[in-house]
Scaffold this motif. Structure first.
Motif, short mmCIF file in Angstrom:
data_model
loop_
_atom_site.label_atom_id
_atom_site.label_comp_id
_atom_site.label_asym_id
_atom_site.label_seq_id
_atom_site.Cartn_x
_atom_site.Cartn_y
_atom_site.Cartn_z
N PRO A 39 0.85 -1.20 0.00
CA PRO A 39 0.00 0.00 0.00
C PRO A 39 0.88 1.25 0.00
CG PRO A 39 -0.67 -1.53 1.72
CD PRO A 39 0.61 -2.05 1.15
N PHE A 40 0.41 2.30 -0.67
CA PHE A 40 1.19 3.53 -0.74
C PHE A 40 0.29 4.74 -0.87
CE2 PHE A 40 0.75 2.05 -5.12
CZ PHE A 40 0.28 3.18 -5.76
N THR A 53 -5.06 2.07 -4.58
CA THR A 53 -6.40 1.71 -5.05
C THR A 53 -6.77 2.43 -6.35
OG1 THR A 53 -7.38 3.38 -3.59
CG2 THR A 53 -7.24 1.11 -2.75
N GLN A 54 -5.98 3.43 -6.76
CA GLN A 54 -6.23 4.14 -8.01
C GLN A 54 -5.53 3.51 -9.21
OE1 GLN A 54 -5.13 7.99 -6.06
NE2 GLN A 54 -6.83 8.77 -7.31
N LEU A 55 -4.76 2.45 -8.98
CA LEU A 55 -4.14 1.76 -10.11
C LEU A 55 -5.23 1.18 -10.99
CD1 LEU A 55 -1.22 -0.09 -8.27
CD2 LEU A 55 -0.99 1.76 -9.94
N ASN A 143 11.02 -1.25 -10.61
CA ASN A 143 10.31 -2.50 -10.35
C ASN A 143 9.19 -2.66 -11.35
OD1 ASN A 143 11.93 -2.65 -8.10
ND2 ASN A 143 10.27 -2.82 -6.63
N PHE A 144 9.07 -3.86 -11.89
CA PHE A 144 7.96 -4.17 -12.78
C PHE A 144 7.01 -5.14 -12.09
CE2 PHE A 144 10.92 -2.54 -15.92
CZ PHE A 144 10.07 -1.81 -16.73
N TYR A 145 5.72 -4.81 -12.16
CA TYR A 145 4.67 -5.63 -11.58
C TYR A 145 3.73 -6.06 -12.71
CZ TYR A 145 6.31 -3.75 -7.17
OH TYR A 145 7.10 -3.41 -6.10
N ASP A 146 3.21 -7.28 -12.63
CA ASP A 146 2.31 -7.77 -13.66
C ASP A 146 0.91 -7.15 -13.49
OD1 ASP A 146 0.98 -9.18 -11.62
OD2 ASP A 146 1.82 -11.12 -12.19
N LYS A 147 -0.03 -7.61 -14.31
CA LYS A 147 -1.38 -7.03 -14.29
C LYS A 147 -2.12 -7.29 -12.98
CE LYS A 147 -3.53 -10.99 -16.48
NZ LYS A 147 -4.40 -11.44 -17.54
N ASN A 148 -1.61 -8.22 -12.16
CA ASN A 148 -2.18 -8.48 -10.84
C ASN A 148 -1.39 -7.80 -9.74
OD1 ASN A 148 -4.26 -10.27 -11.83
ND2 ASN A 148 -2.62 -11.72 -12.22
N TYR A 149 -0.48 -6.90 -10.13
CA TYR A 149 0.36 -6.11 -9.23
C TYR A 149 1.31 -6.98 -8.41
CZ TYR A 149 -3.58 -3.10 -10.36
OH TYR A 149 -4.57 -2.42 -11.02
N LYS A 150 1.79 -8.06 -9.00
CA LYS A 150 2.79 -8.94 -8.37
C LYS A 150 4.15 -8.63 -8.99
CE LYS A 150 -0.42 -11.33 -6.25
NZ LYS A 150 -0.71 -11.14 -4.88
N LEU A 151 5.19 -8.57 -8.15
CA LEU A 151 6.53 -8.22 -8.61
C LEU A 151 7.06 -9.25 -9.60
CD1 LEU A 151 8.99 -6.32 -8.35
CD2 LEU A 151 9.78 -7.78 -6.48
N VAL A 152 7.48 -8.76 -10.76
CA VAL A 152 8.05 -9.60 -11.81
C VAL A 152 9.58 -9.48 -11.78
CG1 VAL A 152 8.17 -10.00 -14.30
CG2 VAL A 152 6.00 -9.31 -13.25
#
Length: 169
Positions: A39-40, A53-55, A143-152
């Protein structure tokens, strides 16, 4: 009375010696591949905020930790401007520590990113986001995160732009 006190102390010490410590709370390692974005709350330099939550749902995220006093970070902004068209399906966030708030406007003017839509989610964060995800190597960290906001994947300031391009959608 003495024997009662001694018995009480011995009983207390035996319980203390054999008591199990509390199990540690399961803390998420946000630096680990597959971890979610923490969360940020990003405070934008011209007012307003941007929160997790605005992503936009279902869109990958590129999150860059930078310092407005970092020359290498300035160069990275220029490089990103040059490939802005590649970010059609990737959300971008640019985060600096709150202690750098006073330098943000100068950085934005110097890099000429103020009117570039790609950089609309730039600001400072006073919470724990940077502490949770920063690898303490070189800035900028991307940092790159996938469409589910998981760190890639995470890159530090040594990563060539070509290696970062493969994660842009």
């Amino acid at each position: 009375m003495k024997s009662f006190a001694i018995s009480f102390i011995l009983c207390f010490l035996s319980v203390a010696c054999f008591a199990q410590p509390l199990a540690p709370v399961n803390k998420i390692n946000y630096k680990k591949t597959g971890a979610p974005i923490p969360p940020f709350l990003l405070e934008k330099p011209n007012g307003g905020t941007f929160v997790n939550t605005q992503l936009k749902k279902g869109k990958p995220v590129m999150l860059m930790i930078f310092s407005p006093q970092c020359d290498h970070c300035e160069h990275m902004m220029d490089s990103l401007k040059n490939i802005a068209g590649m970010f059609k399906n990737t959300q971008l966030m640019f985060v600096a520590e709150d202690r750098n708030k006073q330098f943000m406007k100068g950085f934005i003017e110097k890099t000429k990113i103020g009117n570039v839509a790609l950089f609309e989610n730039i600001g400072t964060e006073r919470g724990r986001l940077i502490g949770e995800i920063y690898n303490y190597k070189l800035l900028p960290q991307v940092n790159f995160y996938d469409k589910n906001y998981k760190l890639v994947h995470s890159f530090d300031g040594n990563a060539p732009l070509d290696s970062i391009k493969m994660f842009i959608h």
